[in-house]
Design an enzyme around this catalytic site. Structure first.
Site, mmCIF file in Angstrom:
data_model
loop_
_atom_site.group_PDB
_atom_site.id
_atom_site.type_symbol
_atom_site.label_atom_id
_atom_site.label_comp_id
_atom_site.label_asym_id
_atom_site.label_seq_id
_atom_site.Cartn_x
_atom_site.Cartn_y
_atom_site.Cartn_z
ATOM 1 N N LYS A 75 0.969 -1.316 -0.151
ATOM 2 C CA LYS A 75 0.271 0.466 0.244
ATOM 3 C C LYS A 75 0.475 1.613 -0.136
ATOM 4 O O LYS A 75 1.762 1.406 1.201
ATOM 5 C CB LYS A 75 -1.053 0.115 1.352
ATOM 6 C CG LYS A 75 -1.110 1.573 1.079
ATOM 7 C CD LYS A 75 -2.338 1.117 2.357
ATOM 8 C CE LYS A 75 -3.145 2.732 3.237
ATOM 9 N NZ LYS A 75 -4.124 2.606 4.101
ATOM 10 N N ASP A 100 -2.714 10.361 4.328
ATOM 11 C CA ASP A 100 -4.264 9.659 4.528
ATOM 12 C C ASP A 100 -4.579 10.260 5.329
ATOM 13 O O ASP A 100 -4.845 10.739 6.767
ATOM 14 C CB ASP A 100 -4.027 8.311 5.136
ATOM 15 C CG ASP A 100 -5.790 7.596 5.211
ATOM 16 O OD1 ASP A 100 -6.696 8.238 4.684
ATOM 17 O OD2 ASP A 100 -5.820 6.174 5.869
ATOM 18 N N LYS A 142 -10.870 12.461 9.057
ATOM 19 C CA LYS A 142 -9.819 11.870 10.158
ATOM 20 C C LYS A 142 -9.874 12.805 11.342
ATOM 21 O O LYS A 142 -9.672 14.019 10.929
ATOM 22 C CB LYS A 142 -8.242 11.125 9.903
ATOM 23 C CG LYS A 142 -8.068 9.767 9.803
ATOM 24 C CD LYS A 142 -6.632 9.364 8.962
ATOM 25 C CE LYS A 142 -6.239 8.298 8.668
ATOM 26 N NZ LYS A 142 -7.463 7.260 9.075
ATOM 27 N N ASP A 187 1.347 6.073 5.996
ATOM 28 C CA ASP A 187 0.837 5.510 4.921
ATOM 29 C C ASP A 187 1.249 4.565 3.641
ATOM 30 O O ASP A 187 0.277 3.893 2.817
ATOM 31 C CB ASP A 187 -0.709 5.785 4.748
ATOM 32 C CG ASP A 187 -2.251 5.204 5.228
ATOM 33 O OD1 ASP A 187 -1.747 4.056 6.156
ATOM 34 O OD2 ASP A 187 -2.953 4.957 5.317
ATOM 35 N N ASP A 192 -12.484 6.774 4.120
ATOM 36 C CA ASP A 192 -10.349 6.954 5.051
ATOM 37 C C ASP A 192 -10.361 5.296 4.762
ATOM 38 O O ASP A 192 -9.680 4.654 5.071
ATOM 39 C CB ASP A 192 -10.589 6.780 6.822
ATOM 40 C CG ASP A 192 -10.043 7.007 6.872
ATOM 41 O OD1 ASP A 192 -9.201 6.937 6.271
ATOM 42 O OD2 ASP A 192 -10.105 7.532 8.133
ATOM 43 N N GLU A 211 -8.929 3.622 2.554
ATOM 44 C CA GLU A 211 -8.527 4.192 0.676
ATOM 45 C C GLU A 211 -7.916 2.647 0.458
ATOM 46 O O GLU A 211 -7.869 2.418 -0.630
ATOM 47 C CB GLU A 211 -8.352 5.534 1.126
ATOM 48 C CG GLU A 211 -6.525 5.524 1.194
ATOM 49 C CD GLU A 211 -6.449 5.250 2.865
ATOM 50 O OE1 GLU A 211 -7.984 5.064 3.493
ATOM 51 O OE2 GLU A 211 -5.443 5.054 3.033
ATOM 52 N N ARG A 255 -7.325 -0.485 0.926
ATOM 53 C CA ARG A 255 -8.167 -2.218 0.402
ATOM 54 C C ARG A 255 -9.126 -1.584 -0.980
ATOM 55 O O ARG A 255 -8.734 -1.938 -1.986
ATOM 56 C CB ARG A 255 -9.485 -2.167 1.550
ATOM 57 C CG ARG A 255 -10.555 -1.311 1.202
ATOM 58 C CD ARG A 255 -11.719 -1.798 2.893
ATOM 59 N NE ARG A 255 -10.740 -1.515 3.988
ATOM 60 C CZ ARG A 255 -11.186 -1.665 5.125
ATOM 61 N NH1 ARG A 255 -12.249 -2.440 4.877
ATOM 62 N NH2 ARG A 255 -10.857 -1.166 6.437
HETATM 63 N N1 BES Z 1 -4.139 4.222 7.076
HETATM 64 C C1 BES Z 1 -5.683 3.830 7.798
HETATM 65 C C2 BES Z 1 -5.047 2.530 9.125
HETATM 66 C C3 BES Z 1 -4.185 3.106 10.342
HETATM 67 C C4 BES Z 1 -4.501 3.156 11.265
HETATM 68 C C5 BES Z 1 -2.593 2.917 10.393
HETATM 69 C C6 BES Z 1 -3.820 3.985 12.224
HETATM 70 C C7 BES Z 1 -2.103 3.313 10.545
HETATM 71 C C8 BES Z 1 -2.114 4.185 12.500
HETATM 72 C C9 BES Z 1 -6.781 3.424 7.322
HETATM 73 O O1 BES Z 1 -6.405 3.973 5.769
HETATM 74 C C10 BES Z 1 -8.001 3.616 7.846
HETATM 75 O O2 BES Z 1 -7.740 4.798 7.759
HETATM 76 N N2 BES Z 1 -8.820 2.592 8.038
HETATM 77 C C11 BES Z 1 -9.890 2.845 8.921
HETATM 78 C C12 BES Z 1 -11.051 1.553 8.430
HETATM 79 C C13 BES Z 1 -12.268 2.282 9.042
HETATM 80 C C14 BES Z 1 -13.122 3.869 7.819
HETATM 81 C C15 BES Z 1 -13.164 1.465 8.615
HETATM 82 C C16 BES Z 1 -9.470 2.923 10.071
HETATM 83 O O3 BES Z 1 -8.980 2.201 10.833
HETATM 84 O O4 BES Z 1 -10.221 3.485 11.624
HETATM 85 ZN ZN ZN Z 2 -4.969 4.453 4.628
HETATM 86 MN MN MN Z 3 -7.585 5.743 5.392
#
Ligand code: BES
Ligand code: ZN
Ligand code: MN
Length: 501
Positions: free
Chosen positions: A264, A269, A276, A287, A346, A348, A350
């Site tokens: 990825k 992000d 966020k 990210d 968010d 993104e 996947r």
């Molecule tokens: N890049 C984030 C995941 C992440 C969170 C990495 C904290 C490192 C530290 C990912 O893109 C994300 O935002 N995931 C969301 C998914 C949710 C919207 C289903 C998450 O984990 O909150």
């Molecule tokens: Zn992310």
């Molecule tokens: Mn995200």
């Protein structure tokens, strides 16, 4: 820092510091530590008896020799309990003593082969671990701030004449692993205003040139006809153009088989329209760690000249809100034809991996391994010490776990239960991009599984492990470069076996 094997008597070695060790609960030092103790008129045993030196993990005791030895300092490094001892402890010890000695202005450090005596570790493995541990433990991202110390210029690993060539080999391998890991760390530590998708593509090209890899980059004009609607959807909010980067290593030209390593590459992000909270958002420059990892792993694999073919694929985008941004409720069509309802912009990672995995399948790459800072849920589940591993193929999962056992990069396998697929079902499209509140790391992995056809595949969620806020052993604050050494070790295993058998 230069690292080399030297044949010599530890009590005669000319250096600023000489490193020996001690297992926890040792009353009487033995081996090299005993020889040094004797030369220091029993200083080490005295400190043990007084309870100052305990041999605990992370303990580095500095003893000034005041002329009793050619070395100015003797450092006694704690190895922890004998029954818990393994190669990763050697890496950690090397990171700990290296940083201690750097603070003490040591220019030239000599160390014994930790664990090669009564610890029953092979000299080559010990030398490799010392090399990795010290280089990674001394790692510092100095581009924007000069350090307050001088670097250690030279590290001598003391061996006997029968060990010399094995130790030299170990050092060479360890250097390749550590330097590749540092490459990934450098990329991840770089702020998002520098490390854009375009810059990632440039670095991939530099790596390709340096190690003679095949390099390709697709931009949005290429991606449209390829049908990469999911990746393009995420990219649409940013003025940074997206890139799909590939690096190819052909170490086994007689074989048709090529493994795919995907990472990825979200260079920042923000969450997009599903933005966020601002607190800690800066962390989201990390990210793209998965992407950096697979690029660096290919550099290591090429230098190790492994008999295997591997293609790295890095979907690189920036996730920002704007008038052109992807919105909740939007529907995207991925390269494999599946339609995706966007619940959260968010989620993104996947989405971009959906297209990257579809592309990998189309290229007939197998097996597939992807690394991604995919879910906060994985960090909640496993903390910052373990990455989550998901797989549709237990044989491949076992190989990856075996590789990780060698590198000390801890993995924990998580389930992919059929029942949880329910959570990703959409009323209006083939699939939606988030599940409910629970099991978020699993539903994210199940989403990815929709894009791999039946290819043997491992997904590693590194959201908890890609960066660290603490310094310990060979981990320093900031990017860890986790996964680089494990992917290289996996390639080594697959190359040895001639594939997944
Ligand atoms: N890049 C984030 C995941 C992440 C969170 C990495 C904290 C490192 C530290 C990912 O893109 C994300 O935002 N995931 C969301 C998914 C949710 C919207 C289903 C998450 O984990 O909150
Ligand atoms: Zn992310
Ligand atoms: Mn995200």
């Amino acid at each position: 820092m230069e690292i080399k094997a030297v044949i010599g008597d530890i009590t005669q070695i000319e250096a600023d510091a000489l490193v020996v060790n001690l297992f926890e609960e040792t009353k009487q030092p033995d081996g090299a530590t005993a020889a040094v103790d004797k030369a220091l008129d029993g200083a080490v045993s005295q400190l043990i008896n007084q309870g100052e030196v305990k041999g605990k993990p992370g303990e580095v005791t500095i003893i000034h020799t005041l002329g009793k030895l050619p070395a100015r300092i003797v450092a006694v490094a704690g190895l922890g309990k004998r029954e818990d001892f393994n190669l990763d402890k050697v890496r950690r010890v090397a990171g700990d003593f290296s940083r201690s000695l750097r603070k003490l202005n040591c220019h030239k450090v000599a160390t014994i082969l930790h664990g090669a005596g009564t610890g029953s570790i092979e000299p080559q493995d010990s030398a490799k671990a010392i090399t990795e541990g010290s280089l990674l433990g001394l790692y510092n991202f100095t581009r924007y701030k000069k350090p307050e110390y001088k670097e250690i210029a030279q590290m001598l690993i003391i061996a006997d004449s029968t060990q010399h060539s094995a130790v030299s080999h170990g050092i060479e391998n360890g250097k390749i692993m550590a330097e590749a890991t540092a490459t990934a760390r450098d990329m991840v530590n770089e702020p998002a205003n520098q490390m854009t998708p375009t810059r990632m593509a440039e670095i991939a090209k530099e790596i390709a040139t340096k190690y003679n890899l095949e390099f390709k980059v697709f931009d949005s004009r290429d991606m449209k006809p390829m049908g990469m609607g999911a990746l393009l959807g995420v990219a649409s909010g940013s003025s940074q153009p997206p890139k799909l980067i590939t690096l190819g290593y052909k170490g086994n030209p007689d074989s048709q088989d090529t493994a795919g390593f995907l990472g990825k590459g979200v260079t920042f992000d923000s969450g997009g329209i599903s933005i966020k909270p601002s607190n800690g958002m800066g962390e989201m420059k990390d990210d793209m760690a998965g992407g950096a990892t697979v690029m660096a792993a290919l550099a290591a694999i090429a230098q190790l000249k492994l008999k295997i073919n591997v293609t790295a694929i890095i979907p690189a985008v920036e996730n920002l809100p704007s008038g052109n941004a992807l919105k909740p409720g939007d529907i995207l069509t991925a390269m494999n034809g599946k339609t995706i309802e966007i619940i959260s912009t968010d989620a993104e990672g996947r989405l971009i991996l959906a297209d990257a995995l579809s592309y990998a399948v189309k290229q007939k790459l197998s097996p597939l391994v992807d690394l991604a800072t995919l879910t906060g849920a994985c960090r909640v589940a496993l903390g910052t010490g373990y990455s989550g591993l998901f797989s549709n193929n237990q044989q491949l999962a076992n190989e990856v776990i075996k590789a990780a056992d060698k590198t000390g990069e801890k993995l924990w396998q998580m389930p992919l239960p059929e029942e949880y697929k329910e959570q990703n079902k959409s009323v209006i499209a083939d699939i939606k991009n988030t599940g409910n509140r629970y099991g978020g790391a699993i539903t994210a992995a199940l989403f990815l599984a929709e894009f791999i056809a039946d290819t043997p595949w491992v997904h590693i969620d590194i959201a908890g492990t890609a960066s660290s806020d603490k310094e310990s052993g060979y981990i320093v604050k900031g990017a860890t470069g986790t996964g680089v050494r494990t992917l290289a070790e996996l390639a080594l295993l697959l190359a040895k076996q001639g594939g997944l058998v």
